[in-house]
Design an enzyme around this catalytic site. Structure first.
Site, PDB file in Angstrom:
ATOM      1  CE  LYS A 177      -1.921   3.019   1.878  1.00 24.89           C
ATOM      2  NZ  LYS A 177      -1.786   4.447   1.429  1.00 24.89           N
ATOM      3  CD  GLU A 252      12.462   4.620   9.253  1.00 25.36           C
ATOM      4  OE1 GLU A 252      12.184   5.612   9.975  1.00 25.36           O
ATOM      5  OE2 GLU A 252      12.655   4.688   8.031  1.00 25.36           O
ATOM      6  CB  CYS A 286      13.104   8.557   8.451  1.00 26.15           C
ATOM      7  SG  CYS A 286      13.910   7.562   7.202  1.00 26.15           S
ATOM      8  CD  GLU A 382      10.269  12.773  11.780  1.00 22.20           C
ATOM      9  OE1 GLU A 382       9.121  12.306  11.834  1.00 22.20           O
ATOM     10  OE2 GLU A 382      11.260  12.112  11.402  1.00 22.20           O
TER      11      GLU A 382
END
Ligand code: NAI
Ligand code: MG
Length: 480
Positions: A177, A252, A286, A382
């Site tokens: 997906k 992750e 990331c 983040e």
């Protein structure tokens, strides 16, 4: 502007069929805001059909295939991807706004993942275990079965490669997906893989929204493993959904990765690694080096040099292939702008001029930030945009405390000439990867990758990933 010439037909791959959905979703070019294609809005029924197709593959040709043959097919797919690097790079550049050379690097990484995992497929072995007299005991590394892969939009080809590549090498059948913002290269890859000989049902691609197709995959009772890369809140939802079925997950979830720059380091060598991995892919990485910790003696020099580099950054449409493209969406731009708007103006040390840009594009001028405290949101959360925060430190102990002082632990970098300190910090930094006198944001097909804390759990990439995509069976044979 280059036209999208291929794969704009809003079809998903389920088993051997390219199928449409009742509804479609617009695909936007973030460089201009233009609609360039449409994708199918797949849902729970499509996920269910894809799981059935994967089961059929496992019961058929794919499930019976030798590891060597699986590896050969993956290697062929890698060669076919390598032959289509320019097409894939252009598609990705238009779809997610990634400057062409960065998109090209992703396409080459996808080819390399297929090559790496193709080569690894027949080297994944079990053990024999000494046991009581009269027994022979051994372990078998078996595929989980049907694996679900929910991937984000920031490095679509790389994350597809590391996740699907390892899962296929280990003999699983995959339901992929892709993110709704980034489906075009996943669909293109599926066509390339089928043409290169991947058996029917070994890879199925269902496009659609996270809350629809994504949630249906995460909670599907006949999926045996879920691999996810994306945000912390969505990771928590996926882990909970899979948990209901006692299905293992690999997560992750990003980070706030620091680089520690000591006064004794080779600064000329360090500088390109300080800025590059912060603004690469417009900071939507990331493992972006989003915090730069600098020892006090050299703080002003590093700040001045990085500010110069920031002012020289060129921002523009992905196909113009400058240093920084747009962010992926208006939503992502709003998230990043929210962080920057909340900052006192004097904390923004340097920003390049944006210049003339297509008005519909999602551009944000990169920002180098100094003067924030380690506990401030800008230095702790983040951001997922082209923003780096400079933080001074006096001693090694203070550097470690700041570096380890967030909820994340994905990657860390250390710049020092002191050998003992290199090993000490490699031990003391809380991260899944530590780079000493270098830094890799996302690179290294061979290198196991993943986080601790809110950065997630499980490891992808490298040979290590194959263990995560298999389950271990212990066989004890008694024969006297
Ligand atoms: P997201 O985590 O919501 O989306 C990633 C993937 O998860 C997409 O394929 C999406 O369709 C799917 N998804 C969303 N909701 C789902 C659900 N309920 N069940 C199953 N699948 C679902 O991330 P999003 O919204 O695109 O970005 C938001 C923030 O996430 C970014 O600002 C960034 O901070 C972070 N992020 C981190 C990434 C990383 O590499 N670790 C990648 C992308 C985003
Ligand atoms: Mg797009």
């Amino acid at each position: 502007m280059h036209a999208i010439t291929t794969f704009d037909s809003a079809e998903m791959l389920i088993g051997e069929a390219w199928v449409t959905a009742d509804e479609t979703l617009a695909v936007q070019d973030p460089s201009t805001g233009e609609e360039i294609a449409r994708i199918a809005r797949g849902g729970a029924a499509d996920i269910d059909a894809a799981v059935s197709a994967a089961e059929a593959a496992l019961a058929g040709e794919w499930g019976r295939m030798s590891a060597a043959e699986r590896g050969r097919i993956l290697a062929r797919i890698g060669q076919a991807v390598a032959a289509e690097v320019e097409m894939l790079a252009l598609l990705e550049a238009r779809d997610v706004g990634k400057p062409l050379k960065q998109a090209r690097a992703d396409a080459l990484a996808l080819a390399r993942y297929m090559e790496f995992y193709g080569g690894a497929a027949d080297k994944l072995t079990g053990q024999t275990i000494p046991f009581q007299a009269g027994y022979t005991v051994y372990t078998l590394r078996e595929p989980h079965g049907v694996t679900g892969h929910i991937i984000p939009w920031n490095y679509p080809m790389q994350i597809l490669g590391r996740s699907v590549g390892a899962a296929l090498a280990a003999g699983n059948a995959c339901v992929l997906k892709p993110a709704e913002e980034a489906c075009l290269t996943a669909l293109a890859f599926a066509r390339i893989a089928r043409d290169a000989g991947l058996p029917v049902g070994a890879l199925n691609v269902v496009t659609g929204l996270g809350a629809e197709a994504g949630a249906a995959l995460a909670g599907h009772p006949r999926v045996h493993h879920i691999s996810f890369t994306g945000s912390v809140p969505t990771g928590a939802l996926i882990q909970a959904a899979a948990g209901k079925n006692i299905v293992p997950v690999t997560l992750e979830l990003g980070g706030k990765s620091p680089q520690l720059v000591f006064a004794d380091c080779d600064l000329e060598a360090a500088l390109p690694f300080l800025v590059g991995p912060g603004v690469q892919n417009a900071g939507q990485t990331c493992s972006a080096a989003s915090r730069i910790l600098v020892q006090r003696e050299i703080f002003d020099e590093v700040a001045t040099r990085m500010a110069e580099a920031y002012r020289a950054l060129r921002i523009g449409p992905a196909v113009e292939d400058l240093d920084v493209g747009p962010l992926v969406s208006a939503r992502q731009k709003a998230i990043v702008a929210g962080f920057l708007d909340a900052l006192p103006a004097e904390q923004i040390l340097a920003r390049p001029e944006l210049g003339e840009l297509p008005p519909g594009g999602h551009y944000v001028a990169p920002a180098l930030v100094a003067g924030a405290a380690p506990g401030d949101r800008i230095a702790r959360d983040e951001i997922f945009g082209p923003v780096q925060v400079l933080l001074p430190f006096e001693t090694e102990a203070e550097a470690v405390e700041i570096a380890n002082g967030t909820d994340y632990g994905l990657v860390a970098g250390v710049w020092t000439a002191n050998g003992a300190r290199q090993f000490r910090l490699a031990r003391d930094l809380r991260a899944g990867q530590v780079f000493v006198n270098n830094y890799g944001a996302g690179g290294g097909v061979e290198l196991p990758f993943g986080g601790i804390g809110k950065s997630g759990h499980g490891r992808e990439k490298g040979f290590e990933a194959l263990y995560g995509f298999t389950t271990l069976k212990t066989v004890a044979v008694r024969h006297d």
